[in-house]
Design a protein around this motif. Sequence first.
Motif, PDB file in Angstrom:
ATOM      1  N   PHE A   1     -10.034  13.499  36.331  1.00  0.00           N
ATOM      2  CA  PHE A   1     -10.661  14.558  37.016  1.00  0.00           C
ATOM      3  C   PHE A   1     -12.150  14.294  37.423  1.00  0.00           C
ATOM      4  N   THR A   2     -12.928  13.711  36.396  1.00  0.00           N
ATOM      5  CA  THR A   2     -14.219  13.124  36.637  1.00  0.00           C
ATOM      6  C   THR A   2     -14.422  12.050  37.754  1.00  0.00           C
ATOM      7  N   ILE A   3     -13.450  11.130  37.379  1.00  0.00           N
ATOM      8  CA  ILE A   3     -13.709   9.858  38.329  1.00  0.00           C
ATOM      9  C   ILE A   3     -13.358  10.167  39.730  1.00  0.00           C
ATOM     10  N   LEU A   4     -12.230  11.199  39.984  1.00  0.00           N
ATOM     11  CA  LEU A   4     -11.668  11.232  41.451  1.00  0.00           C
ATOM     12  C   LEU A   4     -12.630  12.435  42.117  1.00  0.00           C
ATOM     13  N   THR A   5     -13.276  12.948  41.233  1.00  0.00           N
ATOM     14  CA  THR A   5     -14.538  13.948  41.855  1.00  0.00           C
ATOM     15  C   THR A   5     -15.526  13.065  42.978  1.00  0.00           C
TER      16      THR A   5
ATOM     17  N   ILE B   1      -2.079   9.151  39.392  1.00  0.00           N
ATOM     18  CA  ILE B   1      -1.562   8.081  38.046  1.00  0.00           C
ATOM     19  C   ILE B   1      -0.203   7.808  38.313  1.00  0.00           C
ATOM     20  N   MET B   2       0.688   8.263  38.916  1.00  0.00           N
ATOM     21  CA  MET B   2       2.036   7.953  38.804  1.00  0.00           C
ATOM     22  C   MET B   2       2.255   7.046  40.193  1.00  0.00           C
ATOM     23  N   SER B   3       3.559   6.716  40.059  1.00  0.00           N
ATOM     24  CA  SER B   3       4.035   5.614  41.246  1.00  0.00           C
ATOM     25  C   SER B   3       3.943   6.301  42.692  1.00  0.00           C
TER      26      SER B   3
ATOM     27  N   SER C   1      -6.808   2.403  43.437  1.00  0.00           N
ATOM     28  CA  SER C   1      -5.913   2.135  43.027  1.00  0.00           C
ATOM     29  C   SER C   1      -5.314   2.708  41.503  1.00  0.00           C
ATOM     30  N   ARG C   2      -4.429   2.846  41.154  1.00  0.00           N
ATOM     31  CA  ARG C   2      -3.827   3.541  39.809  1.00  0.00           C
ATOM     32  C   ARG C   2      -4.660   2.528  38.695  1.00  0.00           C
ATOM     33  N   LEU C   3      -4.701   1.120  38.919  1.00  0.00           N
ATOM     34  CA  LEU C   3      -5.195   0.214  37.994  1.00  0.00           C
ATOM     35  C   LEU C   3      -6.712   0.584  37.970  1.00  0.00           C
TER      36      LEU C   3
ATOM     37  N   ILE D   1      -7.123   3.660  35.995  1.00  0.00           N
ATOM     38  CA  ILE D   1      -6.995   3.558  34.691  1.00  0.00           C
ATOM     39  C   ILE D   1      -8.118   2.932  33.865  1.00  0.00           C
ATOM     40  N   ILE D   2      -8.580   1.902  34.465  1.00  0.00           N
ATOM     41  CA  ILE D   2      -9.484   0.813  34.059  1.00  0.00           C
ATOM     42  C   ILE D   2     -11.063   1.984  33.790  1.00  0.00           C
ATOM     43  N   ARG D   3     -11.453   2.386  35.043  1.00  0.00           N
ATOM     44  CA  ARG D   3     -12.541   3.455  34.863  1.00  0.00           C
ATOM     45  C   ARG D   3     -12.340   4.490  33.781  1.00  0.00           C
ATOM     46  N   ALA D   4     -11.274   5.241  33.885  1.00  0.00           N
ATOM     47  CA  ALA D   4     -10.959   6.129  32.443  1.00  0.00           C
ATOM     48  C   ALA D   4     -11.082   5.640  31.383  1.00  0.00           C
ATOM     49  N   LEU D   5     -10.822   4.350  31.216  1.00  0.00           N
ATOM     50  CA  LEU D   5     -10.926   3.940  29.752  1.00  0.00           C
ATOM     51  C   LEU D   5     -12.237   3.673  29.287  1.00  0.00           C
TER      52      LEU D   5
END
Length: 166
Positions: free
Chosen positions: A20-24, A129-131, A148-150, A153-157
Amino acid sequence: MKKLHHLIDKLILSLIGRSFTILTDTEPIIKKELAYLPDEFTAAFAVEEGAPSIIVKKENNRFKYFGYHYEPNNIDLRLYFKDEEFAYEVLGAKEGIRQAFSEHKIILEGDLEYAVSLIYIFEVVEAYIMSDKFSEKIIGYKFKRNISRLQLIIRALFLYREKGEI
């Protein structure tokens, strides 16, 4: 086995909250829907009633992720699933959040005026997040990601953790 399910729930919900935070910043659909929500709007998502909730809050036209809380206060809208199996269908990419909402598999408590925007934002985050196949299925059109999804996910981590985050 139940503990493993709870761990998976926490990981997926944490990824969704952080997304939610990153995609804003990167997704225009989320920015548009975010404009419909009032300042200081706070939402909580949980797998089932009484389970720990992830908290997101609108601050300065952005979402801020506050991690897990067992009994969150001052929540404008709380979303949880009627049954744990319904949660697995959505979080496991078998069904979209909008479909689950339309089939009354989700309970919404609080200020329902903003539920549609929040469900749509959740759906876009879920599509990121999904395919690709699942994204097109739940969104209903050819979905184009801005990151990209990758990358997501990396930014979320590595997203900054607020006080109370696990």
